[in-house]
Design an enzyme around this catalytic site. Structure first.
Site, short mmCIF file in Angstrom:
data_model
loop_
_atom_site.label_atom_id
_atom_site.label_comp_id
_atom_site.label_asym_id
_atom_site.label_seq_id
_atom_site.Cartn_x
_atom_site.Cartn_y
_atom_site.Cartn_z
N ASP A 1 2.39 -4.19 -7.34
CA ASP A 1 1.37 -4.22 -6.27
C ASP A 1 0.65 -2.87 -6.22
O ASP A 1 1.28 -1.82 -6.06
CB ASP A 1 2.08 -4.46 -4.93
CG ASP A 1 1.09 -4.51 -3.77
OD1 ASP A 1 0.53 -5.60 -3.53
OD2 ASP A 1 0.86 -3.47 -3.11
N HIS B 1 -7.80 -5.98 1.76
CA HIS B 1 -6.75 -5.03 2.18
C HIS B 1 -6.56 -4.98 3.69
O HIS B 1 -5.43 -4.98 4.19
CB HIS B 1 -7.09 -3.64 1.63
CG HIS B 1 -5.88 -2.76 1.47
ND1 HIS B 1 -5.75 -1.83 0.47
CD2 HIS B 1 -4.75 -2.66 2.19
CE1 HIS B 1 -4.59 -1.21 0.59
NE2 HIS B 1 -3.96 -1.69 1.63
N TYR C 1 -5.19 3.26 -3.21
CA TYR C 1 -4.05 4.10 -3.63
C TYR C 1 -4.46 5.12 -4.69
O TYR C 1 -3.73 6.07 -4.94
CB TYR C 1 -2.89 3.25 -4.17
CG TYR C 1 -2.35 2.20 -3.22
CD1 TYR C 1 -2.66 2.22 -1.85
CD2 TYR C 1 -1.53 1.17 -3.67
CE1 TYR C 1 -2.19 1.24 -0.99
CE2 TYR C 1 -1.05 0.20 -2.81
CZ TYR C 1 -1.40 0.23 -1.47
OH TYR C 1 -0.92 -0.74 -0.62
N LYS D 1 -6.24 -4.72 -4.52
CA LYS D 1 -6.84 -5.06 -3.22
C LYS D 1 -8.25 -4.51 -3.08
O LYS D 1 -8.55 -3.42 -3.56
CB LYS D 1 -5.97 -4.50 -2.08
CG LYS D 1 -4.49 -4.85 -2.22
CD LYS D 1 -3.63 -4.40 -1.08
CE LYS D 1 -2.16 -4.54 -1.43
NZ LYS D 1 -1.55 -3.34 -1.99
#
Ligand code: NDP
Length: 315
Positions: A50, A115, A55, A84
């Site tokens: 994931d 998200h 990120y 996402k």
């Protein structure tokens, strides 16, 4: 006492595809940590990773995946990869997923999640803040999470993702989405904070009825794994002769949810994919922890405008 073993359980998505019940989380991992963590996870038996645009580590995740596939001659279809759509990309999901795929160096992802049910003005910053330090969001009337999801629906036909889903949606938000006549694809998953201190019984029941698989983020309580300090969890873990993390994660698997533990420590990466069976009574006893005193850890404040906030209090 049952010994933990590598969890190979999968859950059926409403697309017909299978999603592995355990996936590696990658939030707050630097590129170097992330490459090593993803590689260690894939070698320990994980088949599900994931990540997310926000990120900042999609390139490292993708490099580890591609190196692993090449090294082990594993076909791409054996892995389940999620990324996402970030909130600044709400108005141009096709461009956003293509950019994510380019960073990941993959032709498609298995799941593309919205998200947050929030729209953020696009610009140079991914998390712009106002003069009071609150995160800026677009007024709901101008652009809603339903508009964003509508735009994501075409990504499946384009072959850029096998499935689409949502994240941080509560029941009223899912209802609003499903009741919109332009929504033709029921989200495959809803990824939310869920762990023994926040079991979200109603949300899980609702999603299950709607054939939406729930994915548990922060299954250990996020950074520092505070959930593992819970006394009830510790006593169950002593009784069962396994680590508290194994109980927290096995509990998520036993509830037919997907768990996404994050670690950059090779030993913990390997142990987190090993689960044990829990009885219904044990699952209920652990659920009681958070039913009696729920504790939410991931609680970002989005915007100062009361209407915006009312529309954005998610999960
Ligand atoms: P987790 O609940 O997975 O906890 C991670 C923390 O627990 C780290 O500090 C890690 O340290 C530690 N840890 C991991 N395994 C163990 C263990 N066996 N024993 C003790 N400590 C342990 O937190 P996250 O918030 O990262 O959530 C997991 C994933 O969910 C994210 O990485 C991300 O992929 C996703 N997520 C999605 C969100 C969304 O909005 N959709 C929001 C938040 C997360 P160490 O690394 O040193 O092992």
């Amino acid at each position: 006492m049952s010994a933990p073993s590598v969890c190979t359980k999968t859950l059926k998505l409403n697309t017909g595809a299978q999603i592995p019940a355990v996936g590696l989380g990658t939030w707050k991992s630097t590129d170097e940590e992330c490459y090593d963590a993803v590689m260690a996870a894939l070698k320990s038996g994980y088949t599900h990773i994931d990540t997310a645009r926000i990120y900042g580590n999609e390139a490292a995740v993708g490099k580890a995946i591609n190196d692993f596939l090449k090294e082990t001659e594993t076909p791409r279809e054996k892995l389940f990869i999620t990324t996402k759509l970030w909130c600044t990309d709400c108005k141009h999901p096709e461009k956003a997923i293509k950019e994510s795929l380019a960073r990941l160096n993959l032709d498609y992802v298995d799941l593309y999640l919205q998200h947050w049910p929030i729209a953020i003005p696009s610009g140079d910053e991914l998390m712009p803040t106002d003069e009071n330090g609150f995160r800026k969001v677009l007024p709901f009337e101008d652009w809603s999470y339903v508009d964003t999801y509508k735009g994501m629906q075409s990504l499946v036909k384009l072959g850029l993702t096998k499935a689409i889903g949502i994240s941080n949606y509560n029941i009223p938000k899912i209802e609003k989405l499903l009741n919109d006549p332009e929504i033709t694809i029921v989200p495959a998953c809803n990824q939310v904070e869920m762990h023994p201190c926040l079991p979200q019984v109603d949300l899980l029941k609702y999603c299950t009825e709607k054939n939406i698989v729930v994915q548990c983020y922060s299954p250990l309580g996020s950074t520092g794994a505070p959930v593992l300090e819970n006394e009830t969890l510790k006593s169950v873990s002593e009784e069962k002769g396994v680590a508290p993390a194994c109980i927290a994660l096995s509990w998520g698997v036993a509830r037919n949810t997907v768990i996404l533990p994050k670690s950059v420590n090779p030993k913990r990466i390997a142990s987190n994919v090993e689960t044990i069976d829990l009885s219904i009574e044990e699952v209920k006893a652990i659920e009681k922890i958070g039913v009696e005193s729920p504790r939410r850890i991931c609680d970002p404040k989005w915007g100062t405008n009361i209407n915006v906030f009312a529309n954005s209090d998610c999960y």
